[in-house]
Design an enzyme around this catalytic site. Structure first.
Site, PDB file in Angstrom:
ATOM      1  N   HIS A  13       0.863  -1.197   0.000  1.00 11.90           N
ATOM      2  CA  HIS A  13       0.000   0.000   0.000  1.00 11.90           C
ATOM      3  C   HIS A  13       0.894   1.241   0.000  1.00 11.90           C
ATOM      4  O   HIS A  13       1.237   1.784   1.048  1.00 11.90           O
ATOM      5  CB  HIS A  13      -0.911  -0.021   1.234  1.00 11.90           C
ATOM      6  CG  HIS A  13      -1.940   1.069   1.260  1.00 11.90           C
ATOM      7  ND1 HIS A  13      -3.254   0.863   1.623  1.00 11.90           N
ATOM      8  CD2 HIS A  13      -1.863   2.393   0.981  1.00 11.90           C
ATOM      9  CE1 HIS A  13      -3.929   2.001   1.566  1.00 11.90           C
ATOM     10  NE2 HIS A  13      -3.095   2.956   1.185  1.00 11.90           N
ATOM     11  N   HIS A 226      -9.794   1.516  -0.021  1.00 20.23           N
ATOM     12  CA  HIS A 226      -9.621   2.278   1.215  1.00 20.23           C
ATOM     13  C   HIS A 226     -10.957   2.194   1.944  1.00 20.23           C
ATOM     14  O   HIS A 226     -11.981   2.620   1.390  1.00 20.23           O
ATOM     15  CB  HIS A 226      -9.271   3.729   0.908  1.00 20.23           C
ATOM     16  CG  HIS A 226      -7.843   3.927   0.546  1.00 20.23           C
ATOM     17  ND1 HIS A 226      -7.276   3.355  -0.547  1.00 20.23           N
ATOM     18  CD2 HIS A 226      -6.855   4.619   1.176  1.00 20.23           C
ATOM     19  CE1 HIS A 226      -5.988   3.692  -0.601  1.00 20.23           C
ATOM     20  NE2 HIS A 226      -5.707   4.453   0.433  1.00 20.23           N
ATOM     21  N   GLU A 229     -11.849   4.843   6.701  1.00 26.21           N
ATOM     22  CA  GLU A 229     -10.922   5.906   7.139  1.00 26.21           C
ATOM     23  C   GLU A 229     -11.653   6.992   7.921  1.00 26.21           C
ATOM     24  O   GLU A 229     -11.038   7.788   8.621  1.00 26.21           O
ATOM     25  CB  GLU A 229     -10.263   6.567   5.923  1.00 26.21           C
ATOM     26  CG  GLU A 229      -9.208   5.722   5.263  1.00 26.21           C
ATOM     27  CD  GLU A 229      -8.616   6.463   4.072  1.00 26.21           C
ATOM     28  OE1 GLU A 229      -9.314   6.549   3.040  1.00 26.21           O
ATOM     29  OE2 GLU A 229      -7.483   6.943   4.186  1.00 26.21           O
ATOM     30  N   ASP A 304       1.752   3.639   3.151  1.00 21.15           N
ATOM     31  CA  ASP A 304       0.738   4.571   2.647  1.00 21.15           C
ATOM     32  C   ASP A 304       1.411   5.674   1.817  1.00 21.15           C
ATOM     33  O   ASP A 304       1.335   5.662   0.594  1.00 21.15           O
ATOM     34  CB  ASP A 304      -0.064   5.179   3.801  1.00 21.15           C
ATOM     35  CG  ASP A 304      -1.419   5.708   3.372  1.00 21.15           C
ATOM     36  OD1 ASP A 304      -1.772   5.490   2.206  1.00 21.15           O
ATOM     37  OD2 ASP A 304      -2.116   6.318   4.199  1.00 21.15           O
TER      38      ASP A 304
HETATM   39  P1  5GP Z   1      -1.252   9.386  -6.662  1.00 17.88           P
HETATM   40  O1  5GP Z   1      -2.463   8.546  -6.898  1.00 17.88           O
HETATM   41  O2  5GP Z   1      -1.421  10.786  -7.189  1.00 17.88           O
HETATM   42  O3  5GP Z   1       0.025   8.758  -7.136  1.00 17.88           O
HETATM   43  O4  5GP Z   1      -1.060   9.495  -5.075  1.00 17.88           O
HETATM   44  C1  5GP Z   1      -1.711  10.446  -4.279  1.00 17.88           C
HETATM   45  C2  5GP Z   1      -3.195  10.183  -4.188  1.00 17.88           C
HETATM   46  O5  5GP Z   1      -3.434   8.941  -3.480  1.00 17.88           O
HETATM   47  C3  5GP Z   1      -3.954  11.215  -3.367  1.00 17.88           C
HETATM   48  O6  5GP Z   1      -4.320  12.305  -4.158  1.00 17.88           O
HETATM   49  C4  5GP Z   1      -5.164  10.422  -2.878  1.00 17.88           C
HETATM   50  O7  5GP Z   1      -6.143  10.333  -3.893  1.00 17.88           O
HETATM   51  C5  5GP Z   1      -4.588   9.050  -2.665  1.00 17.88           C
HETATM   52  N1  5GP Z   1      -4.168   8.862  -1.264  1.00 17.88           N
HETATM   53  C6  5GP Z   1      -2.928   8.973  -0.752  1.00 17.88           C
HETATM   54  N2  5GP Z   1      -2.935   8.732   0.575  1.00 17.88           N
HETATM   55  C7  5GP Z   1      -4.200   8.455   0.902  1.00 17.88           C
HETATM   56  C8  5GP Z   1      -4.847   8.084   2.127  1.00 17.88           C
HETATM   57  O8  5GP Z   1      -4.251   7.985   3.213  1.00 17.88           O
HETATM   58  N3  5GP Z   1      -6.183   7.873   2.054  1.00 17.88           N
HETATM   59  C9  5GP Z   1      -6.884   7.956   0.886  1.00 17.88           C
HETATM   60  N4  5GP Z   1      -8.189   7.704   0.915  1.00 17.88           N
HETATM   61  N5  5GP Z   1      -6.307   8.286  -0.273  1.00 17.88           N
HETATM   62  C10 5GP Z   1      -4.980   8.528  -0.269  1.00 17.88           C
END
Ligand code: 5GP
Length: 364
Positions: A13, A226, A229, A304
């Protein structure tokens, strides 16, 4: 090297844009600041802040996404993130990212994912095994390794398996979510193995994503969600009823949710530092990891967003060992068990089990 660092590990993750090095983010921000496109002093403050609420985390992601809009940057961060995980002995990495469309950069969801894959392929500090064996028999000839090509690390070089999950952002429509699933299907032979549902948990509704997630599962893609949360009893129940192959977080579960989780044995991706930093869990002592671990339910420690939360997978194992009184052998077993929950075939699982069995000899 400390044992939690040298121990082989499996990361399941990790969000690409959440795993960017601070130094890279600052460099990108400074470059945009120099061009007058952003106010560097404001952005610097946001990047360097350490404790953020869940809402502030999503504000930071908006800033990060402004800094990482072009293909070259996406390729660079993907390369660096894989290198960083490999350097702390992660032997299998499932990286997830939300495909982004950006007309001003000539970027489509497909070209975004291609840029990510290019970054992963361009890693040179370690051998990368990216193409699933079962998807493409030609990869036996691929110099960039296949799961069974032992020439890749025959010279004693380190090897990391990398797989990609495409994320659906909760802000997206059903059509946009479906587009991501179709893209994942078309890119399976390149290392895309599944779909993640993520993004701000206070936004959007389960029924919006359900058709795309159902389609993904029907087509044989793996799905992780997810889940829990924020307190949202109905959605948690709906998600568990969907029977995803894994879920992430599970912070706001109620008794009925735990019962369902236990009866279904769905593995939970646990992100200790992330949950504490965002106050999704009040303290490490109160973390649900303990109950799940003691009940011998399937759990896997994950980062994460190692960049956003200034952590690493080694650190997550160290925190678990010190907070929950796990010995070195128990911590190693926890790490090894993660192999059973990966979104890959038995060929990969067997090779990973061998890596762990051989590392176990050093424990004795
Ligand atoms: P990306 O998909 O742009 O490579 O990574 C960042 C994105 O992952 C964020 O904009 C968000 O949509 C998602 N994300 C990252 N960390 C979290 C988290 O702790 N919870 C949730 N629900 N989404 C996350």
């Amino acid at each position: 090297m400390e044992w939690w660092m040298s121990m082989p590990k499996v990361e399941l993750h990790a969000h690409l844009n959440g795993s960017i090095r601070d130094s890279t983010l600052l460099e990108l921000a400074r470059a945009l600041g120099d061009k007058g496109l952003i106010d560097f002093s404001q952005v610097e403050h946001v990047i360097l802040k350490n404790d953020r609420s869940l809402t502030e985390v999503f504000k930071l992601f908006d800033v990060i996404h402004i800094l990482t809009t072009d293909h070259m940057t996406v390729t660079r961060i993907a390369k660096e993130v894989v290198e960083d995980f490999a350097s702390e002995n992660v032997v299998y990495l499932e990286l997830r990212t939300t495909p982004k469309k950006n007309d001003s950069q000539g970027m489509s969801k497909r070209s975004y994912v291609e840029a990510v894959l290019e970054g992963i392929r361009s890693v040179s500090s370690v051998d990368v095994a990216l193409i699933p064996y079962t998807e493409d028999h030609r990869n036996l000839l691929d110099p960039l390794c296949s799961a069974t090509n032992d020439k890749c690390n025959g010279d004693g070089r380190k090897k990391i398996f990398v797989r990609l999950l495409l994320s659906i952002d909760r802000r997206e429509t059903t059509e946009a979510a479906m587009e991501t699933v179709k893209l994942a299907l078309e890119m399976r032979h390149l290392g895309v193995v599944g779909i993640d549902l993520s993004g701000n948990p206070k936004v959007g509704e389960w029924k919006t994503y359900l058709p795309a997630l159902k389609f993904a599962r029907e087509q044989g893609l793996f799905v992780t969600l997810h889940c829990g949360e924020v307190p949202n009893s109905k959605e948690i129940q709906d998600m568990l009823d969907f029977l995803p192959q894994r879920i992430g977080h599970a912070c706001f579960f109620e008794e009925e949710h735990w019962r369902k989780l236990k009866s279904t044995n769905i593995p939970v991706e646990i992100c200790l530092t992330s949950n504490i930093r965002t106050l999704s869990v009040p303290s490490i002592d109160a973390h649900h990891f303990v109950d799940l671990y003691n009940a011998k339910l399937p759990v896997v420690l994950c980062t994460d967003d190692s960049g956003v939360f200034s952590t690493s997978l080694s650190n997550e194992y160290k925190v678990a060992a010190s907070s929950f009184g796990l010995g070195r052998k128990q911590t190693f077993e926890l790490s090894k068990n993660a192999v059973e929950f990966i979104f890959s075939d038995n060929v990969v699982k067997d090779e990973l089990r061998e890596i762990f069995n051989s590392a176990a000899k050093n424990l004795e």
